[in-house]
Design a protein around this motif. Structure first.
Motif, short mmCIF file in Angstrom:
data_model
loop_
_atom_site.label_atom_id
_atom_site.label_comp_id
_atom_site.label_asym_id
_atom_site.label_seq_id
_atom_site.Cartn_x
_atom_site.Cartn_y
_atom_site.Cartn_z
N LEU A 165 -7.86 -0.74 5.73
CA LEU A 165 -7.01 0.18 4.98
C LEU A 165 -5.56 -0.23 5.15
O LEU A 165 -5.05 -0.26 6.28
N LEU A 166 -4.92 -0.57 4.04
CA LEU A 166 -3.51 -0.92 4.06
C LEU A 166 -2.69 0.35 3.86
O LEU A 166 -2.80 1.00 2.80
N CYS A 167 -1.93 0.73 4.87
CA CYS A 167 -1.15 1.97 4.83
C CYS A 167 0.29 1.65 4.41
O CYS A 167 1.02 0.99 5.15
N ALA A 168 0.68 2.16 3.24
CA ALA A 168 2.01 1.86 2.71
C ALA A 168 3.08 2.81 3.22
O ALA A 168 4.27 2.60 2.96
N ASN A 169 2.68 3.86 3.93
CA ASN A 169 3.63 4.83 4.46
C ASN A 169 3.06 5.43 5.75
O ASN A 169 2.22 6.33 5.69
N PRO A 170 3.51 4.98 6.93
CA PRO A 170 2.94 5.47 8.19
C PRO A 170 3.32 6.91 8.55
O PRO A 170 2.82 7.43 9.55
N ASP A 171 4.21 7.55 7.79
CA ASP A 171 4.55 8.95 8.10
C ASP A 171 3.30 9.81 8.05
O ASP A 171 2.45 9.67 7.16
N ILE A 172 3.20 10.76 9.00
CA ILE A 172 2.08 11.70 9.02
C ILE A 172 2.35 12.86 8.05
O ILE A 172 1.50 13.21 7.23
N VAL A 173 3.53 13.46 8.18
CA VAL A 173 3.92 14.55 7.30
C VAL A 173 5.38 14.35 6.87
O VAL A 173 6.12 13.58 7.49
N VAL A 174 5.77 15.06 5.84
CA VAL A 174 7.15 15.07 5.37
C VAL A 174 7.43 16.45 4.80
O VAL A 174 6.52 17.13 4.31
N ASP A 175 8.68 16.88 4.90
CA ASP A 175 9.07 18.18 4.33
C ASP A 175 9.79 17.97 3.00
O ASP A 175 10.84 17.32 2.94
N ARG A 176 9.18 18.50 1.96
CA ARG A 176 9.81 18.48 0.63
C ARG A 176 10.44 19.86 0.43
O ARG A 176 9.74 20.82 0.11
N GLY A 177 11.74 19.95 0.67
CA GLY A 177 12.37 21.25 0.70
C GLY A 177 11.81 22.04 1.87
O GLY A 177 11.89 21.62 3.01
N GLU A 178 11.19 23.18 1.58
CA GLU A 178 10.59 24.01 2.63
C GLU A 178 9.09 23.81 2.76
O GLU A 178 8.43 24.48 3.56
N THR A 179 8.53 22.86 2.00
CA THR A 179 7.08 22.65 1.99
C THR A 179 6.72 21.39 2.75
O THR A 179 7.26 20.32 2.48
N ARG A 180 5.80 21.50 3.70
CA ARG A 180 5.35 20.34 4.48
C ARG A 180 4.13 19.73 3.81
O ARG A 180 3.16 20.42 3.48
N GLU A 181 4.18 18.39 3.61
CA GLU A 181 3.11 17.69 2.91
C GLU A 181 2.54 16.58 3.79
O GLU A 181 3.24 15.99 4.62
N TRP A 182 1.27 16.27 3.57
CA TRP A 182 0.63 15.14 4.25
C TRP A 182 1.06 13.83 3.60
O TRP A 182 1.29 13.76 2.40
N CYS A 183 1.13 12.78 4.42
CA CYS A 183 1.48 11.44 3.93
C CYS A 183 0.35 10.46 4.23
O CYS A 183 -0.63 10.80 4.90
N ALA A 184 0.53 9.23 3.78
CA ALA A 184 -0.50 8.20 3.95
C ALA A 184 -0.84 7.97 5.42
O ALA A 184 -1.98 7.64 5.76
N GLY A 185 0.16 8.12 6.30
CA GLY A 185 -0.09 7.88 7.72
C GLY A 185 -1.16 8.80 8.30
O GLY A 185 -1.88 8.41 9.23
N ALA A 186 -1.28 10.00 7.76
CA ALA A 186 -2.31 10.93 8.23
C ALA A 186 -3.70 10.41 7.88
O ALA A 186 -4.65 10.55 8.67
#
Length: 295
Positions: A165-186
């Protein structure tokens, strides 16, 4: 123990270049932080070089376009190094095969598959269903709000087939404004926990720092690591990456760790020293400096 500072200018004269994270530092996924933009503009006005080092799976041109949409002006930075470009280079050398199963939002991530001219004899990449794939290219979840566990069945199949699995974004989560979202790293973390092999190219892993240094060199700058300051809000990405490269770090406590460091309730948006040190000890992180917001 980290040193809490009041502004970037308190320490910026010690450094010739900055490696600056974007999400949570320069913008919140919707719009720019005016104080952060002003701090970077002031640093550049004194001759400093700003390299935006981001775990975005987008190519550099895509990030530039996004920054304009977020009201981050072009005079706030010199160049950009993205996890996406680092991962794309690996993909086009065949790191996960030629037939790949793509995970992400196609309308957003289509540019990831644009060929790279800097790669000699690139392989031809085709997107196929999982059952026909040789490997996985993950730019993010199909649904950023869904628990990564929804992918367990597919990941079990992929693991048994020996797919990488090639992971293009190791971040686990990110906050878009006040909303926390999962990222590819998760997703990559889950795949690794299940026994699969994940390949990482963004922070805190070396490839993106090599790319950032090449971006500096392309500007005609030969700057030693001792004269670079890495800035970010992720203890396991920005700070761990800087520490791993022997680069001094500035931790933005008002990003992902705003609540844990009590930055979100401080009248000056600065971390509570006791809460900050407890958080850093828990996360086993040792940033050189810390500040509530980039300013």
């Amino acid at each position: 123990m980290t040193q809490i500072i009041a502004s970037l200018s308190d320490v910026s004269d010690r450094y010739d270049a900055l490696f600056v994270d974007l999400w949570g530092c320069v913008h919140n996924g919707i719009t720019a932080y005016p104080e952060a933009v002003a701090a970077l503009q002031a640093y550049r006005a004194k001759g400093g070089i700003v390299v935006l080092v981001t775990n975005s799976p987008k190519p550099r041109a895509g990030v530039m376009s996004q920054l304009a949409d977020f009201n981050v002006p072009a005079d706030a930075y010199d160049t950009i190094a993205t996890s996406g470009d680092s991962a794309r280079a690996a993909m086009f050398t065949g790191a996960v095969g030629e037939k790949v199963y793509f995970m992400g939002e196609w309308q957003r991530d289509e540019g990831f598959f644009t060929p790279l001219e800097v790669i000699d004899n690139p392989v031809t990449i085709s997107r196929v269903p999982l059952a026909e794939a040789e490997g996985i290219v993950c730019c993010g979840p199909f649904d950023t709000m869904a628990d990564p566990d929804v992918n367990r069945a597919d990941f079990l199949y992929a693991k048994t087939k020996g797919m990488k699995l090639l992971c293009a974004n190791p971040d686990i989560v990110v906050d878009r404004g006040e909303t926390r979202e999962w990222c590819a790293g998760a997703l990559a973390r889950l795949y690794t926990e299940m026994g699969g092999e994940s390949l990482y190219f963004g922070k805190p892993h070396p490839p993106i720092y090599d790319l950032a240094r090449r971006r500096l060199a392309a500007l005609g700058k030969d700057i030693p690591d001792s004269a670079i300051l890495a800035i970010g809000d992720g203890p396991h990405t920005d700070i761990a990456g800087g520490m791993g490269e022997n680069i001094d770090t500035l931790f933005i406590t008002g990003g992902l760790a705003a609540r844990e460091t009590k930055t979100d309730i401080h009248p000056d948006l600065q971390p509570d020293a006791e809460a900050l040190n407890a958080y850093l000890e828990k996360e086993m992180s040792s940033p050189t400096f810390s500040i509530g917001r980039l300013r």
